[in-house]
Design a protein around this motif. Structure first.
Motif, mmCIF file in Angstrom:
data_model
loop_
_atom_site.group_PDB
_atom_site.id
_atom_site.type_symbol
_atom_site.label_atom_id
_atom_site.label_comp_id
_atom_site.label_asym_id
_atom_site.label_seq_id
_atom_site.Cartn_x
_atom_site.Cartn_y
_atom_site.Cartn_z
ATOM 1 N N VAL A 81 0.842 -1.192 0.000
ATOM 2 C CA VAL A 81 0.000 0.000 0.000
ATOM 3 C C VAL A 81 0.877 1.242 0.000
ATOM 4 C CG1 VAL A 81 -1.893 -1.156 1.199
ATOM 5 C CG2 VAL A 81 -0.204 0.116 2.527
ATOM 6 N N GLY A 82 0.331 2.315 -0.566
ATOM 7 C CA GLY A 82 0.996 3.608 -0.550
ATOM 8 C C GLY A 82 0.108 4.634 0.104
ATOM 9 N N GLY A 83 0.697 5.524 0.905
ATOM 10 C CA GLY A 83 -0.062 6.490 1.675
ATOM 11 C C GLY A 83 0.122 7.917 1.211
ATOM 12 N N PRO A 84 -0.539 8.872 1.908
ATOM 13 C CA PRO A 84 -0.535 10.272 1.479
ATOM 14 C C PRO A 84 0.738 11.040 1.822
ATOM 15 C CG PRO A 84 -1.847 10.027 3.471
ATOM 16 C CD PRO A 84 -1.440 8.646 3.062
ATOM 17 N N ASN A 85 1.597 10.473 2.651
ATOM 18 C CA ASN A 85 2.806 11.180 3.078
ATOM 19 C C ASN A 85 4.088 10.487 2.641
ATOM 20 O OD1 ASN A 85 1.359 13.237 4.584
ATOM 21 N ND2 ASN A 85 0.860 11.593 6.028
ATOM 22 N N GLY A 86 4.008 9.701 1.586
ATOM 23 C CA GLY A 86 5.189 9.008 1.074
ATOM 24 C C GLY A 86 5.389 7.628 1.640
ATOM 25 N N GLU A 87 4.441 7.156 2.487
ATOM 26 C CA GLU A 87 4.594 5.835 3.089
ATOM 27 C C GLU A 87 4.340 4.734 2.046
ATOM 28 O OE1 GLU A 87 1.407 7.929 5.683
ATOM 29 O OE2 GLU A 87 2.060 7.944 3.593
ATOM 30 N N VAL A 88 5.205 3.736 2.023
ATOM 31 C CA VAL A 88 4.977 2.498 1.260
ATOM 32 C C VAL A 88 5.248 1.348 2.219
ATOM 33 C CG1 VAL A 88 5.655 1.080 -0.710
ATOM 34 C CG2 VAL A 88 5.718 3.575 -0.896
ATOM 35 N N TYR A 142 3.079 12.186 -1.400
ATOM 36 C CA TYR A 142 2.026 11.201 -1.630
ATOM 37 C C TYR A 142 2.381 10.169 -2.707
ATOM 38 C CZ TYR A 142 0.879 14.287 -5.583
ATOM 39 O OH TYR A 142 0.949 15.050 -6.721
ATOM 40 N N ILE A 143 1.961 8.933 -2.446
ATOM 41 C CA ILE A 143 2.194 7.831 -3.377
ATOM 42 C C ILE A 143 1.009 7.738 -4.342
ATOM 43 C CG2 ILE A 143 2.671 5.368 -3.602
ATOM 44 C CD1 ILE A 143 4.831 6.987 -2.128
ATOM 45 N N GLY A 183 6.520 -11.291 -8.177
ATOM 46 C CA GLY A 183 6.144 -11.029 -6.792
ATOM 47 C C GLY A 183 7.321 -10.693 -5.903
ATOM 48 N N GLN A 184 8.534 -10.626 -6.466
ATOM 49 C CA GLN A 184 9.732 -10.387 -5.666
ATOM 50 C C GLN A 184 10.214 -8.940 -5.717
ATOM 51 O OE1 GLN A 184 12.607 -13.242 -7.054
ATOM 52 N NE2 GLN A 184 11.340 -15.002 -6.519
ATOM 53 N N VAL A 185 9.574 -8.148 -6.561
ATOM 54 C CA VAL A 185 9.977 -6.756 -6.736
ATOM 55 C C VAL A 185 8.713 -5.896 -6.813
ATOM 56 C CG1 VAL A 185 11.299 -5.129 -8.151
ATOM 57 C CG2 VAL A 185 12.012 -7.518 -8.022
ATOM 58 N N VAL A 186 8.814 -4.677 -6.278
ATOM 59 C CA VAL A 186 7.705 -3.722 -6.289
ATOM 60 C C VAL A 186 8.204 -2.404 -6.861
ATOM 61 C CG1 VAL A 186 6.211 -2.304 -4.823
ATOM 62 C CG2 VAL A 186 6.451 -4.733 -4.345
ATOM 63 N N LEU A 187 7.356 -1.752 -7.655
ATOM 64 C CA LEU A 187 7.598 -0.387 -8.097
ATOM 65 C C LEU A 187 6.680 0.551 -7.327
ATOM 66 C CD1 LEU A 187 7.829 -0.444 -12.016
ATOM 67 C CD2 LEU A 187 9.669 0.143 -10.429
ATOM 68 N N SER A 188 7.156 1.745 -7.038
ATOM 69 C CA SER A 188 6.315 2.768 -6.436
ATOM 70 C C SER A 188 6.549 4.091 -7.145
ATOM 71 C CB SER A 188 6.596 2.910 -4.943
ATOM 72 O OG SER A 188 7.941 3.296 -4.712
ATOM 73 N N ALA A 189 5.479 4.876 -7.279
ATOM 74 C CA ALA A 189 5.556 6.180 -7.930
ATOM 75 C C ALA A 189 4.936 7.214 -7.007
ATOM 76 C CB ALA A 189 4.830 6.156 -9.269
ATOM 77 N N SER A 190 5.374 8.465 -7.164
ATOM 78 C CA SER A 190 5.000 9.478 -6.186
ATOM 79 C C SER A 190 4.854 10.852 -6.815
ATOM 80 C CB SER A 190 6.060 9.537 -5.073
ATOM 81 O OG SER A 190 5.880 10.642 -4.222
#
Length: 400
Positions: free
Chosen positions: A120-127, A148-149, A158-165
Motif C-alpha cells: 500500500v501507498g499512503g498520502p505522506n510518502g509511506e509504502v 504522496y504515493i 512477486g519479488q519486486v515492487v515499483l512505487s511512484a510518487s
C-alpha cells in the motif's frame, strides 16, 4: 453490429448491516434497521430496512420503496427497487478483510500475483509491504519517497515492487529485504501511473509533465517518451498494456526493449483524449479526441483483447476491442474510481457513490457491501478462484 449500451444501477447500503443482522439474530436487540439507496441515471431512491425476529427467523422489511430479503447463501441479500425498475439484485459481503496497519489512510494498493503479499501507498510518502496470511501485519516499511504515493505495482515474480510518487520519483524495491536498488529519475512533475510490460524488464510511467516514459530496469535507462499525438498540453492520468489483436509484430527499436514487439499501450488523458500506440514501433495506432467536457479518463484495464476505459463525471466504461470506437458502453450515475478485469467477460468496478459492482456477460452479477460512500480507491480482480479485492481510503482491503 450495433454497439451495446447498458445502464447500470448503483446501490448504497449501510456498511454495518451485517452487525445489525447479527445483533437481532443473537437476541442482543429485538429490532434495528439499516439504510439502503438505489441510483439509476439521474434518479435515486433512499429508504431503510427494519430487521426483527419472528420466532427463530430474522425478518427484513423494506421502507421507502425497497424490498430486501436474506439471500440463499450466507452473507448475501437480494434487493429490489420497483420505482426504478430494479429487481432481485444480489448484494454480497466480504469473505475476508485486512487492515493496513502502517497508515490510517491509503492512496493505492496492489496484490502480488501469487496472492501472498500486498503493498500500500499512503498520502505522506509511506509504502509498506505486508503478508495477507497474517491479517495484514507489517512485513516492512519501504522508506524513501517525499510525498504522496500515486501507484504501487508488483512485478510478475512477486519479488519486486515499483512505487511512484508526487515527488517525481519511481523506486524499485526488493520484497525480500526492502532494499531500494534503483530509483528512476526523469519526470518533471508528479508521476500518475505505472504499467508493467511482460515479465518486467521494461515498464512505463505516466506523469503530469505530459509524457509516458518507457524504461529499462536493469540499467535504469530511459528508452522513449510518448506525448499526446494531438500535440496539445494535457496530462496522462492512466494507462494499460495489452497484446495486439491484429496479429502484427514488429522488432523493438532499442536493444534495451524486451517483450514489446506484440504489445499496445493505451493512454488516457485528463481532458478525455485516448491514444493507443504500438510499443515497439512507437507509432500511434489510434487517437480518440474528447467530445465532451468533464470527460477525464480515470481508469484503464485490459484482459485478452479487451480494453476497458472509464471516462467522465457522468461515467461511462468503454470496451475498446475495435480500438477506435467502443463495442460496449456501460453508463453509470457516478464517476469510476477503479476497474479490475480477470477474464474477457468479467470485470469489477468501483464508483464514487454506491457499492462496487461485479459485471459479467454484459450484466451485473452482484454488488459488494462493506464500504461507505466515497471510500473505495482501487480494485484488483486477480482470478475467479482467488476473488476480487477492493481497498478503501481508511486502510481496509476486502476480498469477495
Amino acid at each position: 453490429m450495433s454497439p451495446l449500451s447498458t445502464t447500470v444501477p448503483l446501490f448504497s447500503i449501510q456498511p454495518t448491516y451485517l452487525d445489525v443482522l447479527a445483533d437481532v439474530q443473537s437476541g442482543k436487540i429485538q429490532k434495528d434497521s439499516f439504510y439502503i439507496s438505489c441510483f439509476v441515471s439521474d434518479k435515486s431512491v433512499h429508504g431503510t430496512v427494519d430487521v426483527y425476529r419472528s420466532g427463530s427467523e430474522v425478518v427484513l422489511r423494506g421502507h421507502g420503496g425497497f424490498d430486501v430479503q436474506v439471500g440463499n447463501r450466507k452473507l448475501t441479500l437480494t434487493a429490489s427497487c420497483p420505482e426504478l425498475n430494479v429487481s432481485n439484485v444480489l448484494i454480497k459481503s466480504p469473505k475476508s478483510q485486512i487492515s493496513a496497519h502502517s497508515t490510517k489512510r491509503i492512496e493505492t494498493f496492489d496484490i502480488s500475483p501469487q496472492g501472498e503479499l500486498y503493498v500500500v501507498g499512503g498520502p505522506n510518502g509511506e509504502v509498506s509491504l505486508s503478508s495477507i496470511a497474517d491479517g495484514g501485519a507489517i512485513t516492512r516499511s519501504l522508506d524513501g519517497h517525499l510525498t504522496y504515493i500515486t501507484k504501487v505495482l508488483f512485478f510478475p515474480s512477486g519479488q519486486v515492487v515499483l512505487s511512484a510518487s508526487g515527488d517525481m520519483q519511481i523506486k524499485l524495491w526488493s520484497t525480500a529485504d526492502g532494499s531500494n536498488p534503483r530509483t528512476f529519475l526523469g519526470h518533471k512533475r508528479a508521476v500518475t501511473d505505472l504499467a508493467m510490460i511482460g515479465r518486467g524488464r521494461n515498464f512505463l510511467s505516466a506523469s503530469k509533465d505530459g509524457t509516458v516514459k518507457l524504461w529499462e530496469c536493469g540499467s535504469g535507462s530511459l528508452i522513449h517518451s510518448f506525448t499526446n499525438p494531438l500535440g496539445i498540453p494535457v496530462e496522462p492520468t492512466t494507462m494499460a498494456v495489452s497484446k495486439r489483436h491484429d496479429g502484427i509484430s514488429a522488432a523493438p527499436s532499442s536493444p534495451l526493449e524486451f517483450e514489446t514487439d506484440d504489445k499496445l499501450v493505451t493512454i488516457g488523458y485528463d481532458n478525455g483524449d485516448i491514444a493507443i500506440y504500438g510499443l515497439s514501433t512507437k507509432n500511434v495506432l489510434a487517437s480518440i479526441p474528447t467530445k465532451s467536457v468533464d470527460s477525464e479518463i480515470s481508469n484503464i484495464d485490459v484482459v485478452d483483447d479487451r480494453i476497458f476505459v472509464a471516462r467522465g463525471k457522468n461515467s461511462e466504461i468503454w470496451d475498446l476491442r475495435s480500438i477506435t470506437v467502443p463495442l460496449e458502453t456501460i453508463n453509470l450515475p457516478s464517476p469510476v474510481v477503479g476497474i479490475g478485469a480477470s477474464t474477457a467477460n468479467s470485470f469489477a468496478f468501483a464508483t464514487q457513490t454506491g457499492t462496487p459492482v461485479v459485471f459479467e456477460n454484459h450484466k451485473v452479477s452482484y454488488y459488494v457491501a462493506g464500504f461507505g460512500d466515497s471510500t473505495v480507491i482501487g480494485v484488483k480482480n486477480r482470478s475467479p478462484s482467488d476473488g476480487i479485492y477492493f481497498a478503501g481510503k481508511n486502510g481496509s482491503i476486502k476480498q469477495y
